[in-house]
Design a protein around this motif. Structure first.
Motif, PDB file in Angstrom:
ATOM      1  N   ALA A 136       0.832  -1.210   0.000  1.00 45.56           N
ATOM      2  CA  ALA A 136       0.000   0.000   0.000  1.00 45.56           C
ATOM      3  C   ALA A 136       0.866   1.258   0.000  1.00 45.56           C
ATOM      4  CB  ALA A 136      -0.923   0.000   1.223  1.00 45.56           C
ATOM      5  N   ALA A 137       1.950   1.227   0.784  1.00 42.12           N
ATOM      6  CA  ALA A 137       2.852   2.388   0.855  1.00 42.12           C
ATOM      7  C   ALA A 137       3.498   2.639  -0.506  1.00 42.12           C
ATOM      8  CB  ALA A 137       3.930   2.140   1.922  1.00 42.12           C
ATOM      9  N   ILE A 138       3.950   1.555  -1.141  1.00 43.44           N
ATOM     10  CA  ILE A 138       4.588   1.687  -2.464  1.00 43.44           C
ATOM     11  C   ILE A 138       3.572   2.236  -3.472  1.00 43.44           C
ATOM     12  CG2 ILE A 138       5.639   0.378  -4.365  1.00 43.44           C
ATOM     13  CD1 ILE A 138       6.796  -1.528  -2.109  1.00 43.44           C
ATOM     14  N   ALA A 139       2.337   1.697  -3.411  1.00 42.78           N
ATOM     15  CA  ALA A 139       1.282   2.167  -4.331  1.00 42.78           C
ATOM     16  C   ALA A 139       0.946   3.638  -4.094  1.00 42.78           C
ATOM     17  CB  ALA A 139       0.033   1.307  -4.170  1.00 42.78           C
ATOM     18  N   ALA A 140       1.158   4.104  -2.845  1.00 49.47           N
ATOM     19  CA  ALA A 140       0.874   5.512  -2.517  1.00 49.47           C
ATOM     20  C   ALA A 140       2.016   6.428  -2.947  1.00 49.47           C
ATOM     21  CB  ALA A 140       0.634   5.652  -1.010  1.00 49.47           C
ATOM     22  N   GLY A 141       3.127   5.838  -3.403  1.00 49.42           N
ATOM     23  CA  GLY A 141       4.298   6.645  -3.792  1.00 49.42           C
ATOM     24  C   GLY A 141       5.067   7.139  -2.584  1.00 49.42           C
ATOM     25  N   MET A 142       5.018   6.358  -1.490  1.00 49.86           N
ATOM     26  CA  MET A 142       5.682   6.751  -0.241  1.00 49.86           C
ATOM     27  C   MET A 142       6.911   5.877   0.019  1.00 49.86           C
ATOM     28  SD  MET A 142       2.351   7.301   2.197  1.00 49.86           S
ATOM     29  CE  MET A 142       1.102   8.531   1.764  1.00 49.86           C
ATOM     30  N   HIS A 143       7.772   6.355   0.904  1.00 44.32           N
ATOM     31  CA  HIS A 143       8.885   5.532   1.368  1.00 44.32           C
ATOM     32  C   HIS A 143       8.327   4.494   2.347  1.00 44.32           C
ATOM     33  CE1 HIS A 143      11.920   8.088  -0.453  1.00 44.32           C
ATOM     34  NE2 HIS A 143      11.177   9.124  -0.071  1.00 44.32           N
ATOM     35  N   SER A 144       9.072   3.372   2.503  1.00 42.46           N
ATOM     36  CA  SER A 144       8.545   2.318   3.375  1.00 42.46           C
ATOM     37  C   SER A 144       9.634   1.702   4.240  1.00 42.46           C
ATOM     38  CB  SER A 144       7.895   1.216   2.525  1.00 42.46           C
ATOM     39  OG  SER A 144       8.824   0.707   1.586  1.00 42.46           O
ATOM     40  N   ALA A 145       9.254   1.392   5.488  1.00 44.72           N
ATOM     41  CA  ALA A 145      10.134   0.688   6.423  1.00 44.72           C
ATOM     42  C   ALA A 145       9.355  -0.491   6.975  1.00 44.72           C
ATOM     43  CB  ALA A 145      10.573   1.611   7.557  1.00 44.72           C
ATOM     44  N   ALA A 146       9.942  -1.686   6.871  1.00 45.21           N
ATOM     45  CA  ALA A 146       9.272  -2.891   7.363  1.00 45.21           C
ATOM     46  C   ALA A 146       9.809  -3.267   8.729  1.00 45.21           C
ATOM     47  CB  ALA A 146       9.494  -4.042   6.386  1.00 45.21           C
ATOM     48  N   ILE A 147       8.887  -3.753   9.575  1.00 47.96           N
ATOM     49  CA  ILE A 147       9.253  -4.235  10.902  1.00 47.96           C
ATOM     50  C   ILE A 147       8.521  -5.567  11.113  1.00 47.96           C
ATOM     51  CG2 ILE A 147       7.384  -2.986  12.082  1.00 47.96           C
ATOM     52  CD1 ILE A 147       9.426  -2.358  14.331  1.00 47.96           C
ATOM     53  N   SER A 185       9.753 -10.553   3.612  1.00 50.17           N
ATOM     54  CA  SER A 185       9.584 -10.540   2.156  1.00 50.17           C
ATOM     55  C   SER A 185      10.515  -9.553   1.454  1.00 50.17           C
ATOM     56  CB  SER A 185       8.136 -10.201   1.812  1.00 50.17           C
ATOM     57  OG  SER A 185       7.821  -8.925   2.322  1.00 50.17           O
ATOM     58  N   ASN A 186      11.240  -8.743   2.223  1.00 51.79           N
ATOM     59  CA  ASN A 186      12.171  -7.766   1.636  1.00 51.79           C
ATOM     60  C   ASN A 186      11.542  -6.866   0.584  1.00 51.79           C
ATOM     61  OD1 ASN A 186      14.675  -7.976   2.964  1.00 51.79           O
ATOM     62  ND2 ASN A 186      14.956 -10.000   2.028  1.00 51.79           N
ATOM     63  N   ARG A 187      10.260  -6.542   0.767  1.00 52.58           N
ATOM     64  CA  ARG A 187       9.587  -5.663  -0.199  1.00 52.58           C
ATOM     65  C   ARG A 187       9.852  -4.186   0.089  1.00 52.58           C
ATOM     66  NH1 ARG A 187       5.374  -9.617  -0.201  1.00 52.58           N
ATOM     67  NH2 ARG A 187       3.696  -9.331  -1.707  1.00 52.58           N
ATOM     68  N   ALA A 188      10.105  -3.872   1.364  1.00 51.91           N
ATOM     69  CA  ALA A 188      10.227  -2.463   1.760  1.00 51.91           C
ATOM     70  C   ALA A 188      11.598  -1.904   1.404  1.00 51.91           C
ATOM     71  CB  ALA A 188       9.996  -2.343   3.265  1.00 51.91           C
ATOM     72  N   GLU A 189      11.683  -0.571   1.398  1.00 58.00           N
ATOM     73  CA  GLU A 189      12.966   0.079   1.115  1.00 58.00           C
ATOM     74  C   GLU A 189      13.997  -0.284   2.174  1.00 58.00           C
ATOM     75  OE1 GLU A 189      11.286   3.976   0.173  1.00 58.00           O
ATOM     76  OE2 GLU A 189      13.372   4.643   0.074  1.00 58.00           O
ATOM     77  N   ILE A 190      13.549  -0.320   3.436  1.00 64.28           N
ATOM     78  CA  ILE A 190      14.452  -0.726   4.518  1.00 64.28           C
ATOM     79  C   ILE A 190      13.720  -1.641   5.497  1.00 64.28           C
ATOM     80  CG2 ILE A 190      16.084   1.224   4.558  1.00 64.28           C
ATOM     81  CD1 ILE A 190      14.272   2.367   6.823  1.00 64.28           C
ATOM     82  N   ASN A 191      14.505  -2.496   6.143  1.00 66.70           N
ATOM     83  CA  ASN A 191      13.980  -3.320   7.238  1.00 66.70           C
ATOM     84  C   ASN A 191      14.524  -2.752   8.533  1.00 66.70           C
ATOM     85  OD1 ASN A 191      12.630  -5.112   5.591  1.00 66.70           O
ATOM     86  ND2 ASN A 191      14.248  -6.644   5.617  1.00 66.70           N
TER      87      ASN A 191
END
Ligand code: B16
Ligand code: MG
Length: 212
Positions: free
Chosen positions: A178-189, A195-201
């Protein structure tokens, strides 16, 4: 990255209500003769209540359920969940979370909640988090749940910031998408790091203070 607002997911990031969702859904699933594991629960992270039921029913083999039957199951699940929430208190929020929210605001960065949950206001109130946020976008403001970007775009709108300058912190794959679709940066926790989809873990919410 230049960040002007951080949008936090609620369940699984700020508070660990995911364990109560699991208990409630497990009870509903078992009553329907469906086995329900922690792994099944991971698929429901960030997904709306109604969509979660449809995912659980993929394994259902009983008599066909009417719309009213499903409504009754959704109400029962929420009743069990809300009863669990009554035991929550400010002690359920870690000092890492509280300190991070304060540090971000001290730096002039806006902080918002972006949650699919219709119980968000109640959870924030019970844990004394309401005043820690500039805005709250939740399940009561949207018609499409994560992975649709609607809730994060609403949060950005509520804090009057461009999505390109927003960072989303999420524990769900659906939320990272959803964050990627919104054009936003993303951090996964938590679960979403796998899944390593986010910009950073990140390991802890406070880690975002080191990357901004
Ligand atoms: P409710 P989040 C999500 O919250 C949960 O992760 C998900 O498991 C739940 O089904 C959804 O909220 C709806 O919650 O039944 O309280 O409306 O992770 O987006 O903060
Ligand atoms: Mg979550």
């Amino acid at each position: 990255m230049e960040i002007k607002a951080v949008i936090f997911d609620l369940d699984g990031v700020l508070v660990f209500t995911d364990k109560y969702h699991f208990l409630a859904w497990k009870q509903i699933a078992n009553e329907l003769g469906i086995d329900f594991t922690e792994k099944d629960n991971d698929r429901l992270r960030g997904v709306s209540r109604a969509d979660s039921l449809e995912i659980i029913l993929e394994k259902y083999q009983g008599e066909e359920l009417s719309k009213d039957d499903k409504e009754a199951l959704l109400k029962k699940k929420n009743d069990i969940y809300v009863e669990q929430l009554m035991q929550m208190s400010p002690a359920d929020v870690t000092s890492d979370v509280r300190d991070t929210l304060k540090a971000l605001r001290d730096r002039g960065i806006k902080v918002a909640v972006g949650s699919s949950s219709k119980n968000t206001a109640y959870i924030l109130e019970r844990t004394d988090l309401t005043s820690c946020f500039d805005a709250v976008a939740d399940g009561t403001h949207i018609t499409r749940s994560k992975p649709d970007p609607e809730v994060f775009l609403k949060a950005a709108e509520f804090v009057s910031e461009d999505p390109a300058y927003c960072l989303v912190v999420e524990d769900a794959d659906a939320g990272i998408d959803a964050a990627i679709a919104a054009g936003m940066h993303s951090a996964a926790i938590g679960a979403a790091t796998r899944s390593n989809r986010a910009e950073i873990n990140i390991d802890s919410v406070k880690d975002i203070l080191n990357i901004l």
